[in-house]
Design an enzyme around this catalytic site. Structure first.
Site, mmCIF file in Angstrom:
data_model
loop_
_atom_site.group_PDB
_atom_site.id
_atom_site.type_symbol
_atom_site.label_atom_id
_atom_site.label_comp_id
_atom_site.label_asym_id
_atom_site.label_seq_id
_atom_site.Cartn_x
_atom_site.Cartn_y
_atom_site.Cartn_z
ATOM 1 N N ILE A 271 0.842 -1.180 0.000
ATOM 2 C CA ILE A 271 0.000 0.000 0.000
ATOM 3 C C ILE A 271 0.883 1.238 0.000
ATOM 4 O O ILE A 271 2.035 1.215 0.443
ATOM 5 C CB ILE A 271 -0.980 0.037 1.203
ATOM 6 N N SER A 272 0.351 2.331 -0.555
ATOM 7 C CA SER A 272 1.050 3.612 -0.606
ATOM 8 C C SER A 272 2.360 3.458 -1.384
ATOM 9 O O SER A 272 2.362 2.969 -2.509
ATOM 10 C CB SER A 272 1.251 4.143 0.818
ATOM 11 N N ASN A 273 3.496 3.828 -0.805
ATOM 12 C CA ASN A 273 4.754 3.613 -1.496
ATOM 13 C C ASN A 273 5.013 2.130 -1.745
ATOM 14 O O ASN A 273 5.633 1.756 -2.743
ATOM 15 C CB ASN A 273 5.914 4.218 -0.702
ATOM 16 N N GLY A 275 2.670 0.065 -2.484
ATOM 17 C CA GLY A 275 1.879 -0.218 -3.668
ATOM 18 C C GLY A 275 2.604 0.179 -4.933
ATOM 19 O O GLY A 275 2.560 -0.526 -5.952
ATOM 20 N N ALA A 297 -2.426 -1.220 -3.442
ATOM 21 C CA ALA A 297 -3.457 -0.331 -2.911
ATOM 22 C C ALA A 297 -2.893 1.067 -2.742
ATOM 23 O O ALA A 297 -1.742 1.236 -2.334
ATOM 24 C CB ALA A 297 -3.984 -0.854 -1.571
#
Length: 600
Positions: A271-273, A275, A297
């Site tokens: 998720i985020s970085n 992701g 995500a």
């Protein structure tokens, strides 16, 4: 936590093997030339498991961190337990009524072993951490590895809440990586940094990060000061974590060896970085030979023609504090002065505060921001996160060493008024377990150049000019950003992209939406869930005002992993594309399954 004789022996075997160049395995794409350092092996059973370090749900919910017996010199076991606590709390909504471990997720104890080392990419100046968890219930017949790069700039366990609750009960090993960032801070004044086990060591120790000598004071950290532009190599970091996992499993289970990419299922989730990292991994031309599926995500991902994070972050830092009152969001204390300075600089129009606020708002809207992203972006304004990201990422992209930030920023332990001071032994001892990989936090703050009362936004303008201005420094930063563009995934690779439509830190309009469009144009097998009423930070849902209007993201990640597994295992179809119309639970109400509206 203890080291058994078996663990010590296995560590020696792995350390010796790590010194040899990797060679292609039959049926495999050749592995990258990888250098792994000495391997630390620890056992985690009884009151110290893999998933929660024995804390359980109640311990993770505790408002105070697990204590160090000696605050200045904790044991490695104490450092790890606190790191587990802080990384869970930084990612998941664990508050009562939020649904964790009731509607979704699990904190059931998972006994097993951890194997960690420092890996180095060819040509890199600094190593990065990789850590493999092998649960005692590892399924040697249906062998699987889940790759879990850290969220944000977090340390190596920065995705424990993302991958652990899904993978460990299933009997999968997990390969974590800090992807070249993390919590390995270095005290430039004392010459002290973080060792592999999380404790503090001197310059003669084998540190996880030791910056190149520079005339600087304060604190250096890997994301900003490695000189490697780690974001450009996230996919390689993910690949290396997979290679390390196969090495570990081959030595841990010799009767079932060898473990190779062609006989071990490998799924990447982030998720985020994190992701963005798994989508970088997916672009490999030979990805079908080593990676079976990807779940990404709220990914920080950049494709050709889309706005990179540095562009919209520096824009938000300048304009968003002024713009938010136009949406009915109360102004921050310095917002009016920022509006006036923006108007003086000709960046917005208007003679009155109201006109200036409306002008700033319209400028953001014209550049692609939605009202939903702006409302959730107020969280980043409140926490000064836009400036924090801009300062760190400018240093990383331009590969500037400590003390050479082009806009005069630096990092240090600070007094209450922001004045630099020496870090204490107690602060250093907690860096590995408490730092999120990007200041401010864990006792380290951003030291800004002196503010000119006549132009209070000069620092933000300098950061912005590194994107849209002229000069050698701007050229260096833009060069680093140009290295980030991600290509579509390999043909046939199942990819699931999930994004909250209210994300105000990594807006989907700039990231996942253009990525999905580009991937589909290239014929990739990409599936897309867009979720209403979901913003970027599940952890902030413990605050009642946010919990009433926003829903968590993690339930959709776990569901996507379930559906992806069913696709790989049984040939079930991947999830259909969907814009998911959720229902906020409202203030003071517990989360229920109907609020999530997960497609079935």
């Amino acid at each position: 936590m203890k080291n058994s004789l078996l663990a010590v022996a296995l560590s020696a075997v792995l350390s010796a093997a790590a010194g040899c160049a990797t060679t292609p395995n039959p049926g495999n794409t050749a592995m990258a030339a990888t250098a792994f350092g000495p391997v630390r092996v620890t056992e985690h059973r009884g009151n110290d498991d893999l998933l929660t370090a024995g804390l359980g749900l109640d311990g993770l919910r505790a408002m105070t961190a697990p204590a160090f017996a000696d605050p200045e010199s904790p044991t490695a076991a104490e450092v790890r337990r606190r790191a587990v606590w802080s990384n869970w709390r930084g990612i998941a909504d664990l508050a009562p009524g939020g649904g964790y471990a009731e509607l979704y997720g699990s904190v059931a104890p998972s006994p097993g072993r951890e194997f960690q080392t420092l890996a180095r990419l060819p040509g890199a100046k600094q190593p990065h951490r990789v850590l493999v968890q092998v649960p005692d219930n590892f399924d040697q017949q249906a062998r699987c590895v889940v790759l879990a790069p850290a969220s944000g700039s977090r340390g190596v366990l920065g995705a424990i809440a993302v991958a652990g609750p899904w993978a460990l009960p299933r009997g999968c090993a997990i390969a974590y990586t800090d992807k070249g960032a993390g919590s390995d801070y270095y005290d430039l004044d004392a010459g002290l940094g973080v060792q592999l086990d999380g404790t503090i060591g001197g310059p003669d120790a084998a540190l996880a990060f030791q910056p190149e000598p520079a005339p600087a004071t304060g604190v250096a950290f890997k994301h900003a000061h490695s000189g490697d532009n780690p974001e450009a190599h996230w996919g390689e970091h993910v690949r290396q974590s997979a290679e390390f996992a196969l090495k570990v499993l081959t030595e841990a289970f010799p009767d079932a060896a060898p473990y190779r990419f062609d006989n071990t299922r490998v799924i990447a989730v982030g998720i985020s970085n994190g992701g963005g990292a798994v989508l970088q991994a997916a672009q490999s031309a030979s990805v079908g030979d080593w990676l079976d599926a990807v779940v990404a995500a709220e990914p920080n991902v950049t494709v050709a023609g889309a706005r990179p994070i540095y562009d919209y972050t520096t824009e938000a830092a300048l304009l968003m504090p002024c713009a938010l009152p136009a949406l009915g969001i109360p102004a921050m204390p310095t917002a009016d002065a920022q509006c006036a300075a923006l108007a003086t600089a000709g960046l917005i129009q208007g003679d009155t505060i109201g006109e200036q606020q409306q002008s700033a708002y319209q400028a953001l809207r014209d550049n692609g921001w939605t009202d939903e992203a702006l409302r959730a972006g107020s969280i980043s304004v409140a926490f000064d996160l836009w400036r924090s990201v801009a300062v760190t990422y400018a240093s990383a992209y331009g590969r500037f060493p400590a003390g050479a930030h082009p806009c005069g920023y630096s990092f240090s332990a600070v007094t209450k008024d922001g004045t630099p001071r020496p870090a204490t032994a107690t602060e250093r001892a907690a860096w590995s377990s408490e730092a999120a990989g990007i200041p401010p936090g864990a006792g380290v703050g951003i030291v800004a150049p002196p503010i000119d009362p006549a132009n209070p936004i000069a620092g933000l303008q300098c950061l912005r000019a590194l994107w849209d201005g002229q000069g050698a420094d701007a050229d260096r930063v833009r060069q680093g950003i140009s290295e980030l563009q991600v290509a579509p995934p390999a043909a046939g690779l199942p990819v699931m992209v999930i994004h909250g439509l209210d994300d105000g830190l990594i807006p989907p309009a700039f990231t996942s939406a253009p990525y999905v469009a580009a991937a589909r144009s290239a014929g990739a097998d990409v599936h897309h869930w867009q979720v209403r009423n979901v913003q970027h930070f599940d952890a902030f849902l413990g605050v009642p005002v946010y919990a009433g209007v926003y829903l968590p993201l993690l339930p959709y990640v776990y569901e996507a992993l379930d559906r992806t597994w069913a696709h790989l295992e049984n040939g079930a179809p991947m999830p259909a594309n969907a814009v998911i119309a959720t229902t906020p639970r409202g203030a003071g109400k517990p989360l229920q399954a109907g609020h999530l509206a997960i497609p079935r």
